[in-house]
Enzyme design. Sequence first.
Site, PDB file in Angstrom:
ATOM      1  N   ASP A   1      10.698   2.343   7.167  1.00 51.98           N
ATOM      2  CA  ASP A   1      10.289   0.936   7.228  1.00 51.98           C
ATOM      3  C   ASP A   1      11.466   0.130   7.758  1.00 51.98           C
ATOM      4  O   ASP A   1      12.616   0.604   7.748  1.00 51.98           O
ATOM      5  CB  ASP A   1       9.866   0.428   5.840  1.00 51.98           C
ATOM      6  CG  ASP A   1       8.855  -0.709   5.923  1.00 51.98           C
ATOM      7  OD1 ASP A   1       8.992  -1.547   6.838  1.00 51.98           O
ATOM      8  OD2 ASP A   1       7.936  -0.758   5.085  1.00 51.98           O
TER       9      ASP A   1
ATOM     10  N   ILE B   1       0.827  -1.206   0.000  1.00 51.22           N
ATOM     11  CA  ILE B   1       0.000   0.000   0.000  1.00 51.22           C
ATOM     12  C   ILE B   1       0.860   1.253   0.000  1.00 51.22           C
ATOM     13  O   ILE B   1       0.618   2.199  -0.757  1.00 51.22           O
ATOM     14  CB  ILE B   1      -0.959  -0.004   1.205  1.00 51.22           C
ATOM     15  CG1 ILE B   1      -1.899  -1.212   1.138  1.00 51.22           C
ATOM     16  CG2 ILE B   1      -1.769   1.290   1.258  1.00 51.22           C
ATOM     17  CD1 ILE B   1      -2.707  -1.441   2.403  1.00 51.22           C
TER      18      ILE B   1
ATOM     19  N   GLU C   1     -12.757   1.668  17.487  1.00 49.76           N
ATOM     20  CA  GLU C   1     -13.852   1.468  16.527  1.00 49.76           C
ATOM     21  C   GLU C   1     -14.656   0.199  16.775  1.00 49.76           C
ATOM     22  O   GLU C   1     -15.796   0.068  16.313  1.00 49.76           O
ATOM     23  CB  GLU C   1     -13.309   1.441  15.099  1.00 49.76           C
ATOM     24  CG  GLU C   1     -12.466   0.240  14.752  1.00 49.76           C
ATOM     25  CD  GLU C   1     -11.961   0.286  13.310  1.00 49.76           C
ATOM     26  OE1 GLU C   1     -12.239  -0.659  12.570  1.00 49.76           O
ATOM     27  OE2 GLU C   1     -11.302   1.279  12.946  1.00 49.76           O
TER      28      GLU C   1
ATOM     29  N   PRO D   1       1.219  -2.393   9.737  1.00 48.42           N
ATOM     30  CA  PRO D   1       0.328  -3.276  10.492  1.00 48.42           C
ATOM     31  C   PRO D   1       0.347  -2.891  11.966  1.00 48.42           C
ATOM     32  O   PRO D   1       1.226  -2.145  12.415  1.00 48.42           O
ATOM     33  CB  PRO D   1       0.944  -4.665  10.272  1.00 48.42           C
ATOM     34  CG  PRO D   1       2.399  -4.385  10.075  1.00 48.42           C
ATOM     35  CD  PRO D   1       2.458  -3.078   9.310  1.00 48.42           C
TER      36      PRO D   1
ATOM     37  N   ASP E   1      -9.431   6.656   8.448  1.00 43.25           N
ATOM     38  CA  ASP E   1     -10.432   5.671   8.054  1.00 43.25           C
ATOM     39  C   ASP E   1     -10.584   4.611   9.133  1.00 43.25           C
ATOM     40  O   ASP E   1     -11.485   3.795   9.077  1.00 43.25           O
ATOM     41  CB  ASP E   1     -10.018   5.001   6.728  1.00 43.25           C
ATOM     42  CG  ASP E   1     -11.066   4.033   6.214  1.00 43.25           C
ATOM     43  OD1 ASP E   1     -12.220   4.465   6.001  1.00 43.25           O
ATOM     44  OD2 ASP E   1     -10.749   2.837   6.042  1.00 43.25           O
TER      45      ASP E   1
ATOM     46  N   HIS F   1     -13.930   3.052   8.162  1.00 39.85           N
ATOM     47  CA  HIS F   1     -13.200   1.838   7.772  1.00 39.85           C
ATOM     48  C   HIS F   1     -13.719   1.309   6.434  1.00 39.85           C
ATOM     49  O   HIS F   1     -14.010   0.121   6.282  1.00 39.85           O
ATOM     50  CB  HIS F   1     -13.354   0.758   8.858  1.00 39.85           C
ATOM     51  CG  HIS F   1     -12.208  -0.219   8.873  1.00 39.85           C
ATOM     52  ND1 HIS F   1     -11.624  -0.669  10.032  1.00 39.85           N
ATOM     53  CD2 HIS F   1     -11.549  -0.851   7.870  1.00 39.85           C
ATOM     54  CE1 HIS F   1     -10.657  -1.523   9.745  1.00 39.85           C
ATOM     55  NE2 HIS F   1     -10.606  -1.648   8.434  1.00 39.85           N
TER      56      HIS F   1
ATOM     57  N   THR G   1      -4.823   5.194   7.304  1.00 45.83           N
ATOM     58  CA  THR G   1      -5.691   4.159   6.723  1.00 45.83           C
ATOM     59  C   THR G   1      -5.160   2.776   7.100  1.00 45.83           C
ATOM     60  O   THR G   1      -5.492   1.789   6.459  1.00 45.83           O
ATOM     61  CB  THR G   1      -5.759   4.288   5.185  1.00 45.83           C
ATOM     62  OG1 THR G   1      -4.426   4.292   4.653  1.00 45.83           O
ATOM     63  CG2 THR G   1      -6.482   5.552   4.761  1.00 45.83           C
TER      64      THR G   1
ATOM     65  N   ARG H   1      -4.244   1.034  10.873  1.00 51.46           N
ATOM     66  CA  ARG H   1      -5.000   0.531  12.014  1.00 51.46           C
ATOM     67  C   ARG H   1      -5.126   1.666  13.029  1.00 51.46           C
ATOM     68  O   ARG H   1      -4.211   2.456  13.218  1.00 51.46           O
ATOM     69  CB  ARG H   1      -4.300  -0.667  12.660  1.00 51.46           C
ATOM     70  CG  ARG H   1      -4.517  -1.987  11.931  1.00 51.46           C
ATOM     71  CD  ARG H   1      -5.943  -2.481  12.135  1.00 51.46           C
ATOM     72  NE  ARG H   1      -6.175  -3.784  11.538  1.00 51.46           N
ATOM     73  CZ  ARG H   1      -6.643  -3.989  10.319  1.00 51.46           C
ATOM     74  NH1 ARG H   1      -6.891  -2.938   9.536  1.00 51.46           N
ATOM     75  NH2 ARG H   1      -6.869  -5.202   9.868  1.00 51.46           N
TER      76      ARG H   1
END
Length: 335
Positions: free
Chosen positions: A173, A154, A263, A206, A258, A295, A232, A234
């Site tokens: 990363d 993504i 949630e 993640p 999102d 979401h 977008t 978690r």
Amino acid sequence: MKVLVYSSKTFEVPYLESANRRKHKLTFIDEALSSETAMKAIGYDAISIFSADDASLMVIEKLKDFGVKYIALRSVGYDNVNLKVASRLGIRVAHVPAYSPYAIAEHAVSLLMALNRKLIESNQRVRRFNFNLDHLTGFDLNNKVVGIVGTGRIGSVMAKIMHGFGCKLLGQDIEENKELIEAYNLSYVSLEGLCKQADIISLHVPLNRETHHLIDENLIEKMKTGVIIINTARGGVLNTSHVIGGLMNRTIGALGMDVYENEKGTFFKDHSHDIPKDDVLIKLNAMPNVLITGHHAFLTHEALTNIAETTIRNLDGWVHGKVLENELTEMKDVV
């Protein structure tokens, strides 16, 4: 195979039925998997769950007692599943490792554009026949510094899109993507360095022990004044209370999300006739520079097709006694 599909949504049922082609006996219920609803799986070989379902220790133990042998997730994330317990009890778990990175990345850009150019406020004014342009000023994306936290599938698409806008790209990363460096001149920096330099920060990691509350007050203090944060990934990647503090002191210029840390039990349901009880969500919703979607970044035809086909393919593999490439093991239980 008899499969009970928890948390089934009206929009996804046709995709699952089409991919299934009557190979498995699918039963759809809109209830989420929980300690209370686990007993509904009695008599089923497998269950299919979504990201908001609870597959914690107690629930998995109940599923084992009820004869469930397989859990097929219809999501990439699996932080809601206790893989260690599932492995110990012999329940096999598989997920959908990728369905459409374009769906998520494009939604992230949509949030960014709507916030930057004040599209929601502008549309609300026009609906009231108010064509005043005060307080609707945004900025050019060209030459802005975009920090992408997580440069996997993504994040890579996000880099490609933002490069097209003429942005300068920073990445963070655990592994560097040489293709992004060569194709889009992306520079890898530390997370602290990214926060100090970026005008826009987009999260694509993640949720695990390392990323839980990754963005907290310590990093927010180092960010450029007016930074836009897009999440977008978690909800738990953000320390929401700290982010609200950043919004209040104007370090964070805007927030697009999102996903939301709390949630579970709220998203995917209609609460329009309820009295809201989540003070944090109420506060976020009241801020004009916060844009929340429920979401639904994954909600494209292509993504739903891929999710359904991969879910059914996982079930097919189990029926034929195969070891799945999408299977999750105890080693991946890092939450």
